[in-house]
Design a protein around this motif. Structure first.
Motif, PDB file in Angstrom:
ATOM      1  N   ALA A  50       0.836  -1.212   0.000  1.00  0.00           N
ATOM      2  CA  ALA A  50       0.000   0.000   0.000  1.00  0.00           C
ATOM      3  C   ALA A  50       0.866   1.255   0.000  1.00  0.00           C
ATOM      4  CB  ALA A  50      -0.903  -0.001   1.227  1.00  0.00           C
ATOM      5  N   SER A  51       0.321   2.358  -0.575  1.00  0.00           N
ATOM      6  CA  SER A  51       0.929   3.685  -0.384  1.00  0.00           C
ATOM      7  C   SER A  51       0.255   4.287   0.831  1.00  0.00           C
ATOM      8  CB  SER A  51       0.650   4.595  -1.571  1.00  0.00           C
ATOM      9  OG  SER A  51       1.228   4.059  -2.708  1.00  0.00           O
ATOM     10  N   VAL A  52       1.047   4.847   1.735  1.00  0.00           N
ATOM     11  CA  VAL A  52       0.488   5.348   2.988  1.00  0.00           C
ATOM     12  C   VAL A  52       0.789   6.836   3.127  1.00  0.00           C
ATOM     13  CG1 VAL A  52       0.492   5.109   5.508  1.00  0.00           C
ATOM     14  CG2 VAL A  52       0.826   3.083   4.059  1.00  0.00           C
ATOM     15  N   ARG A  53      -0.222   7.627   3.434  1.00  0.00           N
ATOM     16  CA  ARG A  53      -0.030   9.020   3.821  1.00  0.00           C
ATOM     17  C   ARG A  53      -0.589   9.173   5.217  1.00  0.00           C
ATOM     18  NH1 ARG A  53       1.719  12.671   0.143  1.00  0.00           N
ATOM     19  NH2 ARG A  53       1.898  11.871  -1.974  1.00  0.00           N
ATOM     20  N   VAL A  54       0.183   9.791   6.083  1.00  0.00           N
ATOM     21  CA  VAL A  54      -0.186   9.871   7.494  1.00  0.00           C
ATOM     22  C   VAL A  54      -0.713  11.265   7.814  1.00  0.00           C
ATOM     23  CG1 VAL A  54       0.700   9.754   9.858  1.00  0.00           C
ATOM     24  CG2 VAL A  54       1.476   8.090   8.146  1.00  0.00           C
ATOM     25  N   ALA A  55      -1.855  11.304   8.521  1.00  0.00           N
ATOM     26  CA  ALA A  55      -2.391  12.565   9.055  1.00  0.00           C
ATOM     27  C   ALA A  55      -2.481  12.402  10.567  1.00  0.00           C
ATOM     28  CB  ALA A  55      -3.767  12.844   8.467  1.00  0.00           C
ATOM     29  N   MET A  56      -1.878  13.347  11.299  1.00  0.00           N
ATOM     30  CA  MET A  56      -1.852  13.219  12.768  1.00  0.00           C
ATOM     31  C   MET A  56      -2.600  14.383  13.417  1.00  0.00           C
ATOM     32  SD  MET A  56       2.189  12.271  13.260  1.00  0.00           S
ATOM     33  CE  MET A  56       2.090  11.615  14.920  1.00  0.00           C
ATOM     34  N   THR A  57      -3.272  14.104  14.527  1.00  0.00           N
ATOM     35  CA  THR A  57      -3.827  15.208  15.313  1.00  0.00           C
ATOM     36  C   THR A  57      -2.665  15.806  16.120  1.00  0.00           C
ATOM     37  OG1 THR A  57      -4.324  13.798  17.205  1.00  0.00           O
ATOM     38  CG2 THR A  57      -6.063  14.054  15.543  1.00  0.00           C
ATOM     39  N   HIS A  58      -2.879  17.020  16.646  1.00  0.00           N
ATOM     40  CA  HIS A  58      -1.821  17.634  17.455  1.00  0.00           C
ATOM     41  C   HIS A  58      -1.485  16.762  18.649  1.00  0.00           C
ATOM     42  CE1 HIS A  58      -2.441  21.944  15.783  1.00  0.00           C
ATOM     43  NE2 HIS A  58      -1.772  21.148  14.968  1.00  0.00           N
ATOM     44  N   ALA A  59      -2.521  16.179  19.283  1.00  0.00           N
ATOM     45  CA  ALA A  59      -2.269  15.337  20.466  1.00  0.00           C
ATOM     46  C   ALA A  59      -1.399  14.142  20.093  1.00  0.00           C
ATOM     47  CB  ALA A  59      -3.594  14.881  21.058  1.00  0.00           C
ATOM     48  N   ALA A  60      -1.602  13.601  18.886  1.00  0.00           N
ATOM     49  CA  ALA A  60      -0.809  12.434  18.473  1.00  0.00           C
ATOM     50  C   ALA A  60       0.675  12.789  18.375  1.00  0.00           C
ATOM     51  CB  ALA A  60      -1.321  11.904  17.137  1.00  0.00           C
ATOM     52  N   THR A  61       0.957  14.024  17.936  1.00  0.00           N
ATOM     53  CA  THR A  61       2.365  14.415  17.754  1.00  0.00           C
ATOM     54  C   THR A  61       3.089  14.541  19.108  1.00  0.00           C
ATOM     55  OG1 THR A  61       1.895  16.785  17.775  1.00  0.00           O
ATOM     56  CG2 THR A  61       1.874  15.708  15.627  1.00  0.00           C
ATOM     57  N   ALA A  62       2.299  14.633  20.207  1.00  0.00           N
ATOM     58  CA  ALA A  62       2.918  14.664  21.532  1.00  0.00           C
ATOM     59  C   ALA A  62       3.409  13.276  21.941  1.00  0.00           C
ATOM     60  CB  ALA A  62       1.909  15.191  22.555  1.00  0.00           C
ATOM     61  N   PHE A  63       2.851  12.232  21.305  1.00  0.00           N
ATOM     62  CA  PHE A  63       3.248  10.859  21.650  1.00  0.00           C
ATOM     63  C   PHE A  63       4.356  10.346  20.741  1.00  0.00           C
ATOM     64  CE2 PHE A  63      -0.885  11.157  23.619  1.00  0.00           C
ATOM     65  CZ  PHE A  63      -0.715  10.445  24.799  1.00  0.00           C
ATOM     66  N   VAL A  64       4.225  10.605  19.436  1.00  0.00           N
ATOM     67  CA  VAL A  64       5.253  10.150  18.481  1.00  0.00           C
ATOM     68  C   VAL A  64       5.521  11.285  17.503  1.00  0.00           C
ATOM     69  CG1 VAL A  64       5.940   8.295  16.893  1.00  0.00           C
ATOM     70  CG2 VAL A  64       4.186   7.845  18.586  1.00  0.00           C
ATOM     71  N   SER A  65       6.776  11.434  17.141  1.00  0.00           N
ATOM     72  CA  SER A  65       7.133  12.547  16.263  1.00  0.00           C
ATOM     73  C   SER A  65       6.683  12.286  14.824  1.00  0.00           C
ATOM     74  CB  SER A  65       8.661  12.709  16.297  1.00  0.00           C
ATOM     75  OG  SER A  65       9.084  13.271  15.087  1.00  0.00           O
ATOM     76  N   PRO A  66       6.177  13.315  14.135  1.00  0.00           N
ATOM     77  CA  PRO A  66       5.810  13.172  12.716  1.00  0.00           C
ATOM     78  C   PRO A  66       6.977  12.657  11.880  1.00  0.00           C
ATOM     79  CG  PRO A  66       5.001  15.267  13.562  1.00  0.00           C
ATOM     80  CD  PRO A  66       5.836  14.659  14.655  1.00  0.00           C
ATOM     81  N   LEU A  67       8.204  12.990  12.320  1.00  0.00           N
ATOM     82  CA  LEU A  67       9.394  12.541  11.556  1.00  0.00           C
ATOM     83  C   LEU A  67       9.446  11.022  11.437  1.00  0.00           C
ATOM     84  CD1 LEU A  67      12.652  14.494  12.464  1.00  0.00           C
ATOM     85  CD2 LEU A  67      11.700  13.962  10.205  1.00  0.00           C
ATOM     86  N   THR A  68       9.049  10.342  12.507  1.00  0.00           N
ATOM     87  CA  THR A  68       9.044   8.872  12.488  1.00  0.00           C
ATOM     88  C   THR A  68       8.173   8.385  11.333  1.00  0.00           C
ATOM     89  OG1 THR A  68       9.188   8.909  14.869  1.00  0.00           O
ATOM     90  CG2 THR A  68       8.500   6.824  13.896  1.00  0.00           C
ATOM     91  N   PHE A  69       6.973   8.983  11.214  1.00  0.00           N
ATOM     92  CA  PHE A  69       6.044   8.529  10.186  1.00  0.00           C
ATOM     93  C   PHE A  69       6.466   8.985   8.794  1.00  0.00           C
ATOM     94  CE2 PHE A  69       3.588   8.288  14.093  1.00  0.00           C
ATOM     95  CZ  PHE A  69       3.204   6.956  14.016  1.00  0.00           C
ATOM     96  N   GLN A  70       7.135  10.116   8.747  1.00  0.00           N
ATOM     97  CA  GLN A  70       7.646  10.574   7.460  1.00  0.00           C
ATOM     98  C   GLN A  70       8.654   9.559   6.926  1.00  0.00           C
ATOM     99  OE1 GLN A  70       8.315  14.712   7.085  1.00  0.00           O
ATOM    100  NE2 GLN A  70      10.084  14.445   5.740  1.00  0.00           N
ATOM    101  N   ALA A  71       9.533   9.090   7.833  1.00  0.00           N
ATOM    102  CA  ALA A  71      10.549   8.112   7.414  1.00  0.00           C
ATOM    103  C   ALA A  71       9.881   6.791   7.033  1.00  0.00           C
ATOM    104  CB  ALA A  71      11.543   7.901   8.553  1.00  0.00           C
ATOM    105  N   LEU A  72       8.906   6.349   7.827  1.00  0.00           N
ATOM    106  CA  LEU A  72       8.307   5.031   7.572  1.00  0.00           C
ATOM    107  C   LEU A  72       7.372   5.022   6.370  1.00  0.00           C
ATOM    108  CD1 LEU A  72       7.604   3.959  11.252  1.00  0.00           C
ATOM    109  CD2 LEU A  72       9.197   2.867   9.662  1.00  0.00           C
TER     110      LEU A  72
END
Ligand code: PMT
Length: 406
Positions: free
Chosen positions: A34-56
């Motif tokens: 699958a091609s994956v694009r990640v959308a995070m809420t602000h609260a989610a970014t407090a738990f895991v960094s967007p950079l992690t998902f950008q890399a993955l």
């Protein structure tokens, strides 16, 4: 190749401790093609960094609704259009409530409002929050709207409590999504199914009904969806959770069911009449509650319209499957119904016995058509439904070798 190969999945991550599991989920979805694009809420970014998902995900991560740079590149509308499926994992109680209310106050909730793609929701929260009637009602409502709810599961929680509320394991979520895109034996076909009982009003507080729980019809709806069909379910009142279908209509009386089915029949390739439709209804239901002044009362009943016969006689007649619920001469009655109503298949079951039929979790069927028959021995209704759907698909394709899906 997997069922997810080439699929566009928007993975929405909301703010809970299980957000870290979305990293593994992203990896598994990509491994499945699958091609994956990640959308995070602000609260989610407090738990895991967007950079992690950008890399993955190998794609930029989306967090802002009103960021002009991001909006012009891949904003909520483009993301909503791009998706073959929107998966919210983990989904907090708060986000589930937001989805139910139809709020759009951040990127993720807005893209959920804007998308025409199916939405799957994998809840994760504290067990008391999951049990809360508000959450339960919200989840029921999302399911009724056709969203697919994945989990949660039971187990130890980050807060130290034990109970329902854990996010499903990423591999399980990935497998469930695979089955969502299953190219089954009914792929591309529209299937209209009736299920459950009907209620015929005597007065505003009383009605005549029957013992149908809806289990058989709902299992068929789920099995037809699993087989790739676009399923419309018309159901009488039941206590069951809505199955995974394209379109769900809730009706009460035989007359309501008749109208709803006849409204939809011209766009169906296959009709399956699993509902226990009342054969008679009160001729003149009272507008006020009937008082118990008399020691006896006589109720005049009139015949309801036969939905199955009307479907079978309709102009753009679908492949028509009727049920027969019998207390004697099962096979003879089934064959009589096949001929009398010009049906393609009749699925007959015993009723009024200890096993199978109404209300039970198991059933057994005698299935007949012109020139053949099959016995489906006692098994869970889910299994019987899968077997019957396979038989229906075989007969349908034998009759319509080159028919284009509607
Ligand atoms: O719901 P469950 O508890 O799981 O039980 C399943 C079931 C026993 C209800 C189901 O397997 C079943 O047999 N459904 C059909 C029940 C029934 O009404 O049978 P029947 O023999 O009375 O009717 C024959 C067919 O005519 C059925 O397809 C029925 O949907 C249809 N019919 C009947 C009357 C009417 N007015 N319109 C109809 O379309």
């Amino acid at each position: 190749m997997t069922n997810l190969t080439g699929k566009h999945i928007v993975l929405g991550i909301t703010g809970g401790i299980a957000a870290y599991k979305a990293a593994e989920l992203t990896r598994l979805l990509r491994n499945a093609g699958a091609s994956v694009r990640v959308a995070m809420t602000h609260a989610a970014t407090a738990f895991v960094s967007p950079l992690t998902f950008q890399a993955l995900s190998a794609n930029p991560v989306h967090t802002e609704l009103l960021d002009t740079g991001e909006e012009s590149a891949m904003g909520h509308i483009s993301l909503a259009r791009w998706a073959d499926l929107v998966l919210i994992a983990p989904a907090t109680a708060d986000f589930i409530a937001k989805l139910r209310a139809g709020l759009g106050d951040d990127l993720l909730s807005t893209l959920c409002l804007a998308t025409r793609a199916p939405i799957a929701v994998a809840p994760a929260m504290n067990q008391a929050m999951w049990d809360n009637p508000a959450t339960q009602e919200n989840v029921r409502c999302l399911r009724d709207r056709g969203m697919r709810i994945l989990g949660p599961e039971e187990g130890g929680q980050a807060c130290g409590e034990v109970g329902m509320g854990r996010l499903l394991e990423p591999q399980q979520i990935c497998d469930e999504l695979g089955s969502f895109f299953d190219n089954g034996v009914l792929a591309g076909l529209s299937v209209l199914i009736s299920a459950g009982p009907t209620r015929e009003a005597i007065d505003p507080v009383r009605y005549i009904s029957n013992r149908s729980s809806g289990k058989m019809g709902y299992a068929l709806a789920e099995a037809a969806t699993q087989a790739g069909a676009k399923v419309s379910l018309v159901t009488g009142p039941t206590a069951l959770n809505a199955p995974r279908v394209h379109d769900l209509s809730r009706v009460e009386s035989a007359a309501d069911m008749y109208r709803s089915i006849m409204d939809k029949v011209s766009s169906a390739n296959i009709y399956i009449g699993a509902a226990a439709v009342a054969d008679y209804c009160p001729a003149a239901p009272e507008k006020q509650k009937i008082k118990k002044n008399e020691s006896e009362m006589v109720l005049t009943l009139k015949k309801t319209q036969d939905i199955l016969s009307a479907v079978s006689a309709s102009e753009k007649r679908p492949f028509t499957v009727g049920f027969a619920a019998e207390t004697d001469q099962l096979e003879d009655h089934a064959r009589q119904k096949l001929a009398a109503k010009s049906l393609d298949i009749v699925a007959a079951n015993w009723v009024g016995r200890e096993q199978g039929g109404f209300e039970n979790d198991d059933n057994a069927l005698f299935v007949c058509w012109n020139g053949g028959h099959a016995y489906l021995p006692l098994a869970p209704k889910k299994t019987i439904a899968e077997q019957l759907i396979r038989l229906i698909a075989e007969r349908y394709h034998a009759q319509n070798p080159a028919k284009n899906p509607r």
